[in-house]
Every structure is written in structure tokens, then in C-alpha cells.
Design a protein around this motif. Structure first.
Motif, PDB file in Angstrom:
ATOM      1  N   LEU A 244     -22.677  18.104  43.243  1.00 29.82           N
ATOM      2  CA  LEU A 244     -24.055  17.799  43.361  1.00 29.82           C
ATOM      3  C   LEU A 244     -24.621  17.980  41.850  1.00 29.82           C
ATOM      4  O   LEU A 244     -24.127  19.188  41.388  1.00 29.82           O
ATOM      5  N   ILE A 245     -25.541  17.344  41.589  1.00 30.03           N
ATOM      6  CA  ILE A 245     -25.919  17.609  40.050  1.00 30.03           C
ATOM      7  C   ILE A 245     -27.328  17.919  40.012  1.00 30.03           C
ATOM      8  O   ILE A 245     -28.156  16.958  40.821  1.00 30.03           O
ATOM      9  N   HIS A 246     -28.072  18.664  39.338  1.00 26.80           N
ATOM     10  CA  HIS A 246     -29.453  18.844  39.209  1.00 26.80           C
ATOM     11  C   HIS A 246     -29.946  17.547  38.396  1.00 26.80           C
ATOM     12  O   HIS A 246     -29.547  17.113  37.442  1.00 26.80           O
ATOM     13  N   GLN A 247     -31.179  17.237  39.034  1.00 27.55           N
ATOM     14  CA  GLN A 247     -31.700  15.946  38.541  1.00 27.55           C
ATOM     15  C   GLN A 247     -32.206  16.014  36.884  1.00 27.55           C
ATOM     16  O   GLN A 247     -32.119  15.159  36.270  1.00 27.55           O
ATOM     17  N   ASP A 248     -32.410  17.177  36.484  1.00 25.47           N
ATOM     18  CA  ASP A 248     -32.832  17.515  34.832  1.00 25.47           C
ATOM     19  C   ASP A 248     -31.504  17.520  34.293  1.00 25.47           C
ATOM     20  O   ASP A 248     -31.749  17.263  32.935  1.00 25.47           O
ATOM     21  N   LEU A 249     -30.343  17.230  34.565  1.00 26.14           N
ATOM     22  CA  LEU A 249     -29.172  16.996  33.816  1.00 26.14           C
ATOM     23  C   LEU A 249     -28.720  15.507  33.638  1.00 26.14           C
ATOM     24  O   LEU A 249     -28.042  15.264  32.816  1.00 26.14           O
TER      25      LEU A 249
ATOM     26  N   GLY B  56     -26.257  15.991  30.516  1.00 28.05           N
ATOM     27  CA  GLY B  56     -24.879  16.487  30.516  1.00 28.05           C
ATOM     28  C   GLY B  56     -24.082  15.704  31.557  1.00 28.05           C
ATOM     29  O   GLY B  56     -22.847  15.863  31.852  1.00 28.05           O
ATOM     30  N   PHE B  57     -25.054  14.854  32.371  1.00 22.98           N
ATOM     31  CA  PHE B  57     -24.737  14.151  33.575  1.00 22.98           C
ATOM     32  C   PHE B  57     -23.530  13.305  33.195  1.00 22.98           C
ATOM     33  O   PHE B  57     -22.465  13.351  33.915  1.00 22.98           O
ATOM     34  N   ASN B  58     -23.629  12.407  32.434  1.00 20.86           N
ATOM     35  CA  ASN B  58     -22.472  11.254  31.831  1.00 20.86           C
ATOM     36  C   ASN B  58     -21.301  11.942  31.508  1.00 20.86           C
ATOM     37  O   ASN B  58     -20.184  11.331  31.598  1.00 20.86           O
ATOM     38  N   GLU B  59     -21.455  13.217  30.689  1.00 21.49           N
ATOM     39  CA  GLU B  59     -20.146  13.714  30.319  1.00 21.49           C
ATOM     40  C   GLU B  59     -19.377  14.167  31.614  1.00 21.49           C
ATOM     41  O   GLU B  59     -18.175  14.004  31.555  1.00 21.49           O
ATOM     42  N   LEU B  60     -20.085  14.795  32.828  1.00 20.93           N
ATOM     43  CA  LEU B  60     -19.248  15.146  33.790  1.00 20.93           C
ATOM     44  C   LEU B  60     -18.584  13.971  34.573  1.00 20.93           C
ATOM     45  O   LEU B  60     -17.456  13.843  34.871  1.00 20.93           O
TER      46      LEU B  60
ATOM     47  N   GLY C  30     -24.234   8.963  46.447  1.00 22.18           N
ATOM     48  CA  GLY C  30     -25.236   9.052  47.533  1.00 22.18           C
ATOM     49  C   GLY C  30     -26.498   8.085  46.891  1.00 22.18           C
ATOM     50  O   GLY C  30     -25.861   7.578  45.961  1.00 22.18           O
ATOM     51  N   PRO C  31     -27.395   7.747  47.716  1.00 20.74           N
ATOM     52  CA  PRO C  31     -28.463   7.030  47.469  1.00 20.74           C
ATOM     53  C   PRO C  31     -28.835   7.102  46.000  1.00 20.74           C
ATOM     54  O   PRO C  31     -28.992   6.019  45.208  1.00 20.74           O
ATOM     55  N   ARG C  32     -29.102   8.406  45.451  1.00 24.12           N
ATOM     56  CA  ARG C  32     -29.479   8.285  44.234  1.00 24.12           C
ATOM     57  C   ARG C  32     -28.549   8.074  43.152  1.00 24.12           C
ATOM     58  O   ARG C  32     -28.736   7.351  41.992  1.00 24.12           O
TER      59      ARG C  32
ATOM     60  N   ASP D  66     -32.836  17.748  43.826  1.00 30.10           N
ATOM     61  CA  ASP D  66     -33.856  18.105  42.849  1.00 30.10           C
ATOM     62  C   ASP D  66     -33.754  19.764  42.298  1.00 30.10           C
ATOM     63  O   ASP D  66     -33.816  19.978  41.323  1.00 30.10           O
ATOM     64  N   ASP D  67     -33.187  20.454  43.093  1.00 26.56           N
ATOM     65  CA  ASP D  67     -33.059  21.884  42.723  1.00 26.56           C
ATOM     66  C   ASP D  67     -32.016  22.699  43.598  1.00 26.56           C
ATOM     67  O   ASP D  67     -31.245  22.052  44.621  1.00 26.56           O
TER      68      ASP D  67
END
Length: 702
Positions: free
Chosen positions: A551-556, A560-564, A578-580, A608-609
């Protein structure tokens, strides 16, 4: 007819050439006449096997008995009344054989001809087999007959045998048709020997004794001195004693043997279909031996009695048992690996998936880790008899609450033979009796590990402290024993755990799924996050504490999202979203968020948080292990306080949820229950409490 093949008889899948020996008691009736119905059924079964492509060699007794019956009749009709008043001289056995061999072969020829089969008679003597050229020619002749789908019918040529008497002389290379059948099975390279008798198989005592039990699998080390034989065959040469001797010789030379009744119309076919009938003799009998020979209650009671003797030992003596187990594992490492490789090879051939193969494999490093775990347990403080609480109830009266063993544990586990060692060590350290049921895919590994462990248990405790259940059919019976089994711990699939919970009154401790989450918060250190996520997913994907959902916070997402994601992909992890996440990354959605991959795959979703992450975990998680990666102490505290799982971590991999890493030495499993024990269950989770009162000065009478 259709049937289900029992795992202990799976070897029949590879059988091509069969030697079938039919005894005199099967061939003839009680009055000495031929049992035509049984012989007809025998020939029909051989016809069926022949049509299925099996090569069948028949060894038939009965010639002497049949010849005797015919000669008695001939003597009767040729005798005067005066002759009949005289004492009757016993007929010459060799003359009986000469007459009987001709008669019985004529009958076989007639019966097989009716079934559109051709048979061939081969008469042999003990002396024949001393000639190497004879043995070579015999093999060639039989090979030629079998290639033409002819049924060779063997019998000892008692008419010209140099034995003193067909029923008395037991010397030589073979001494009756049972030993002849075993010899032929070896000479002709048969895959299976079936000895047909007038009883269902080998019994623990005379078959007429109601206390006698049918032995499913003969284990020489156990049964050799325990069996009481009844009278020998009413007509044959040696009865069951001769059959067992022949069967043991053949089995330990590598040819499986089944002794079963020749009175049934379909027993030969049932043996070839893998049904568990009769008594099996096999060189791997100690592995194939099914549990039901020792009843469920008997095994559980024996474990309880042994556990009480274990508890009576000193702490040092219990410690020594564990150290001896570790040494025995080290000394037998090559044998363990050899048996495990056989399991892995069989599982690969059966088409098992990679996660299961990974859990099944016992490499050298894993065995070393097991040895270390056992030694750590041995050197831990003795958990039995700890005073947990003291209360002075009155002047001179003290109440103590102390730790004590639960009693008898039943552990059902799948795929992982290393679990057997951990569980056995924990049971011994905690003073409990133990019954183990492993998965069939780890049959050889479990058998050798159980043998190594139980062999070092002192005689004054007894090797039945730890029982290995090898038959799935016995589990329902065990689950009924709530008066002698105190706790069931299933380690396996959700289906397994659910089935056990629904089938027993015994308390069940365990977890169904290991759906572990990692939530990467917006304030996370991304270098730390990448390391933790990779460790949790890639280190051992088949483990129940591996990450299954990220699970990743939307602000990332912009940072950093793509690195993970790239790190996971570069390690070969298949991603579902998931859907998002699926729309953002163009990856497929999973069938369900509540899914344990146990492989190099995981689900990703954007939340979201921290509150949304907690809500997702509560809705889709399994209460096993969940983690937050964050530098925000407030978010961490919210997560740690509100996530309702057995283990909740901050900035640590879910892989840390492990008995060894928790300092427990080993674990019997990871519990998601809320009663008794939760999380990795070590020694303490296998203990309960006992209250005892101490009177340290006389009390006034009430």
C-alpha cells in the motif's frame, strides 16, 4: 471397477511384470477337490491383466494335493472290501505330484483357452537353479512366451525332485512354491510378487483369534518378533510362515510383495489399482507403513504416557535429548538431503508449483539452521515449573501458579519438512507429547527426520513420545479424541485450517492465510522503504510472512512510487494492482485483495493516508503481520495501535515475524487466534498453568 489409489501403494503405477503365486489352500476345497470357481476367477483376472498389457507369470501349487485326491479315489475303486479293512499306507508324494501336475495343467489350459489365452507349463527343481546356463535359458524362454502374450505356469517338479519328501525337506535354493515364486521374481526381474493365500493377509496372531489384527505393511524391525503364527496350511507345505519368509527375501531384494486372499474374485486387480488390501512387504516399509495399524487412540495415549515420563526427567536430561537430536541431524545430513531430493523430484514430476517446491526443499543451509535452532532451544531456560504468581491465602497457606505442559499436541502441516524438526524440538522442550501429520509430498523427508529424532529419545521416555501419522484417513479419527489430545495446530492452506476447525471439539491454534501488508507512508525514507519492501517480498516468497500487498500513500505517486515499482519488477516480481494502481501502471487487477500468492507476485494499491491503509488491512488482511514505513512518529503510533494483527511493525520487514528472529529458538507456527497464544508460537505457547498449595505450618481445624 474403479478405485482410489492409496499413497502407500503408489508404486504399482510402475509395475509391468507380475509373478502371482496361488497356494494349495486356494486351488483346492476343504475336501481336496479342485475349487473350480476360485480358479476360474483367478484366470479371469489374469486375462484382464494380460489385455491391459501386464506380463503375468503364474506359480501354482496344488499338484500334490490334487494328485493325492485322485490316487486315493483310484485306490478305492481298485480295492476289495478286505483291502479296505487293512491299515491304509500313505501315498507316495512323488507319485501324487506326477498325477497332479498333469491334471492341474490340463485344467489351466482349458480355463485359459476359454478366455482366448494360451498357457505354458514349466516344471523346475531346486537343482536346476544351480546351473547358470539353465537360469539364462529359463529367462530367455519366459521372455519369449511373454512377448507372445502366453501365460507361463510354474510348479516345482516334485515328481523327480531329490528332496526327501515334498512336505518335509526345506533345504536348498528354494524349498516350496512360495520361495520358488520369490526366486522367480528375482530371476525374471518382476516388478511385483503377489502371494495368494486363504486369509486376507498377515495377522498379528492366528487369524481365528479375535484379538489378531491384519497388518497392512510389514516392517521387519517391528513385526519380526511380535507375530504369533497359527497352524500351518491345512494342505500346503509351509502356510503363512513360508509366505512371510519368501516375501521378506523378495522385498529386501527390491521387489514389492503383497500377501492377500485368493478367495476374492478381484483381489489381484485391486492390488494393481493401488487399493490397500492384504499385507505389503517393501524395502521402504518404514516409510510406507500407514498409521492405521496403530489406532488413533492408542497412538495418542502412548504420546501422553511418554510425555509424563519426559516431564519427570530433570531439566538437564531434557536438554541432553535436544542436543543429541541436533548432533543426529548433523551426522545424518547427507541421508536427509538424499531422501528430500527424492521427494522434490517426485513433486516436480507430479507438476507441483514452484512455491510448494521451495517450501519442500531441504538444502544444507536450512538443515544447519535447524540444528542451530534446536541447540538454542536446548540452552534456553527450562520453561516447565516456572512460578508465575504467588498468593498467601492465609497464615501458613501459600498458593502458587506454575507453568506446565499442555499434554498432547496434534500438528497438521503441509509441504515443509523443516517444520517437523522445529515442532518436535519445541514439544520436547515444553514436555508435551506430539502427533505429526505432514503432507504426502514430503513423505520420505518426514519419515527419515522422524526416525532420526525418535532414535535418540531415551528408552525410559519411549520413542512413541512423537508419533508420525502417514495416512490422511486417520485425521478424522484423531480429531474426535478431545479426551486425549489437548491442542490442534494446523499449518497450511485456508481450506485445511477451516476443515479442521469445523471437524473437532479440540481447541485449534493457527492461522489460515498469511496476507501481509506493507504501507509506505508519505514521510517514509525511500531508501529504507526499497530495502524493506524487497526483503519482505523477495527473500522467501513462499513464506507465510512474505509481503503480499504493498500500500502506497497517494502523495508518493509523483516521487518515490516509480522507484519502488521498478525495483520489484527488476527482481522479477509480477505485479497486480487495485483499481487506482492498475489504471496508473496498466497492470491487471487481482481476483481478490484477500489473496496469498506465496510466489514472486504481489498486489499494489494507492491509498489516501494511514487511516485508509488501516481500513484496507482490516477489510482484506488475515491478521498475520503488517508493517508501516514512515518517519512520522504520530502516523506510526496510529498504525501500531489500531492495526489488529498478530504482529505489527514499524520500519521493519514482515519477514521478522518468525520464532527464531523473536528469540524463541523455533516456532510451532504463527497464530492469528486471540485466545491462548498469538503471533509466533514458541515454547511458552505450548504451556498452560497449574495451581498448587503449600502448607508451611499447621493450620487450625475449621
Amino acid at each position: 471397477m474403479t478405485s482410489t489409489m492409496d499413497s502407500s501403494r503408489a508404486f504399482v503405477k510402475d509395475v509391468k511384470r507380475i509373478v502371482v503365486k496361488v497356494g494349495t489352500a486356494v486351488v483346492t476345497r476343504s475336501d481336496g477337490r479342485l475349487a473350480l470357481g476360485r480358479l476360474g476367477a483367478l484366470c479371469e483376472q489374469i486375462k484382464e491383466l494380460n489385455s491391459q498389457g501386464y506380463e503375468v507369470i503364474l506359480v501354482s501349487s496344488g499338484a500334490v494335493g490334487l494328485g493325492r485326491q485322485r490316487l486315493r479315489y483310484r485306490r478305492l475303486i481298485n480295492s476289495s472290501f478286505a483291502d479296505l479293512q487293512k491299515p491304509q499306507i500313505e501315498l507316495d508324494g512323488k507319485a501324487c505330484a506326477a498325477v497332479g501336475q498333469n491334471s492341474i495343467m490340463a485344467l489351466y489350459d482349458t480355463l485359459f483357452s476359454e478366455l482366448d489365452l494360451t498357457s505354458a507349463q514349466l516344471l523346475v527343481t531346486d537343482n536346476d537353479f544351480r546351473d547358470k546356463e539353465f537360469r539364462s535359458q529359463l529367462s530367455e524362454t519366459v521372455k519369449s512366451l511373454l512377448s507372445l502374450r502366453v501365460i507361463p505356469v510354474f510348479n516345482e517338479n516334485d515328481a523327480v525332485s531329490t528332496r526327501k519328501a515334498p512336505y518335509e525337506d526345506s533345504s536348498g535354493i528354494f524349498w516350496d512354491n512360495d520361495s520358488l515364486a520369490a526366486l522367480l521374481a528375482l530371476e525374471l526381474k518382476a516388478d511385483l510378487l503377489i502371494l495368494l493365500s486363504d486369509v486376507e493377509g498377515l495377522y498379528s496372531g492366528p487369524p481365528s483369534d479375535p484379538q489378531s489384527k491384519l497388518i497392512d505393511t510389514y516392517v521387519k524391525e517391528r513385526h519380526q518378533g511380535e507375530i504369533t503364527f497359527g497352524d500351518k496350511s491345512r494342505v500346503g507345505r509351509g502356510g503363512m510362515t513360508a509366505k512371510v519368509k519368501a516375501a521378506v527375501n523378495a522385498a529386501y531384494a527390491g521387489i514389492p510383495v503383497v500377501i492377500t486372499s485368493g478367495y476374492s474374485d478381484e483381489n489381484i486387480l485391486k492390488v494393481l489399482q493401488g487399493e490397500r488390501i492384504g499385507t505389503l512387504f517393501h524395502q521402504d516399509a518404514h516409510i510406507l507403513d500407514p498409521f492405521n495399524e496403530v489406532g488413533a487412540r492408542e497412538m495418542a495415549v502412548a504420546a501422553r504416557e511418554s510425555s509424563r515420563r519426559l516431564q519427570a526427567m530433570s531439566s538437564e536430561d531434557r536438554k541432553k535429548i535436544l542436543l543429541d537430536i541436533a548432533d543426529a541431524l548433523e551426522a545424518n545430513e547427507e541421508l536427509i538431503i538424499e531422501e528430500n531430493e527424492a521427494d522434490v523430484a517426485a513433486a516436480e514430476q507430479e507438476g507441483y508449483e514452484k512455491p510448494l517446491l521451495s517450501r519442500l526443499a531441504l538444502k544444507s543451509g536450512k538443515i544447519s539452521s535447524l540444528m542451530n535452532s534446536v541447540r538454542v532451544l536446548a540452552n534456553m531456560e527450562d520453561p516447565i515449573g516456572h512460578i508465575l504468581k504467588k498468593t498467601q491465602l492465609a497464615d501458613g497457606l501459600l498458593l502458587e501458579k506454575t507453568s506446565c505442559p499442555l499434554g498432547v499436541l496434534l500438528i497438521v502441516f503441509e509441504s515443509r519438512p523443516d517444520a517437523l524438526v522445529q515442532i518436535a524440538a519445541l514439544a520436547i522442550r515444553s514436555g508435551n507429547g506430539l502427533l505429526l501429520k505432514g503432507g504426502k509430498e514430503a513423505k520420505r523427508s518426514n519419515a527419515i527426520l522422524h526416525k532420526i529424532i525418535t532414535e535418540v529419545i531415551p528408552e525410559n521416555v519411549g520413542e512413541r513420545l512423537i508419533g508420525l501419522v502417514t495416512s490422511r484417513e486417520e485425521i478424522p479419527d484423531l480429531l474426535k479424541l478431545d479426551d486425549v489430545i489437548d491442542l490442534v495446530i494446523p499449518r497450511g492452506s485456508n481450506r485445511l485450517v477451516s476443515q479442521i476447525k469445523e471437524s473437532t471439539k479440540i481447541p485449534v491454534l493457527g492461522h489460515a492465510d498469511g496476507i501481509c501488508h506493507i504501507y509506505v507512508d508519505k514521510s517514509a525514507d525511500m531508501d529504507m522503504a526499497k530495502q524493506i519492501v524487497l526483503d519482505a517480498k523477495v527473500d522467501y516468497p513462499a513464506a507465510c510472512n512474505a509481503m503480499e500487498t504493498l500500500l502506497i500513500h497517494q502523495d508518493l505517486v509523483p516521487t518515490g512510487f516509480n522507484e519502488l515499482i521498478d525495483n520489484l519488477r527488476s527482481e522479477g516480481v509480477t505485479l497486480y494492482g487495485g483499481p487506482r494502481a492498475s489504471s496508473l501502471l496498466n497492470i491487471p487487477e487481482p481476483n481478490s485483495f484477500h489473496h496469498e500468492y506465496n510466489s514472486m507476485a504481489c498486489t499494489i494499491e494507492i491509498v489516501d493516508d494511514v487511516h485508509a491503509a488501516i481500513g484496507h488491512i482490516h477489510q482484506h488482511g488475515s491478521g498475520h503481520t503488517d508493517c508501516i514505513i514512515t518517519n512520522d512518529s504520530e502516523a506510526a503510533e496510529i498504525f501500531l495501535r489500531q492495526v489488529d494483527s498478530a504482529a505489527v511493525f514499524h520500519n521493519a520487514s514482515t519477514r521478522f515475524c518468525d520464532g527464531a528472529r523473536f528469540g524463541l529458538g523455533a516456532e510451532v507456527g504463527i497464530s492469528t487466534s486471540r485466545i491462548h497464544a498469538r503471533g509466533p508460537v514458541g515454547v511458552e505457547g505450548l504451556l498452560t498453568t497449574r495451581c498448587r498449595e503449600w502448607v508451611f505450618k499447621p493450620l487450625p481445624l475449621l
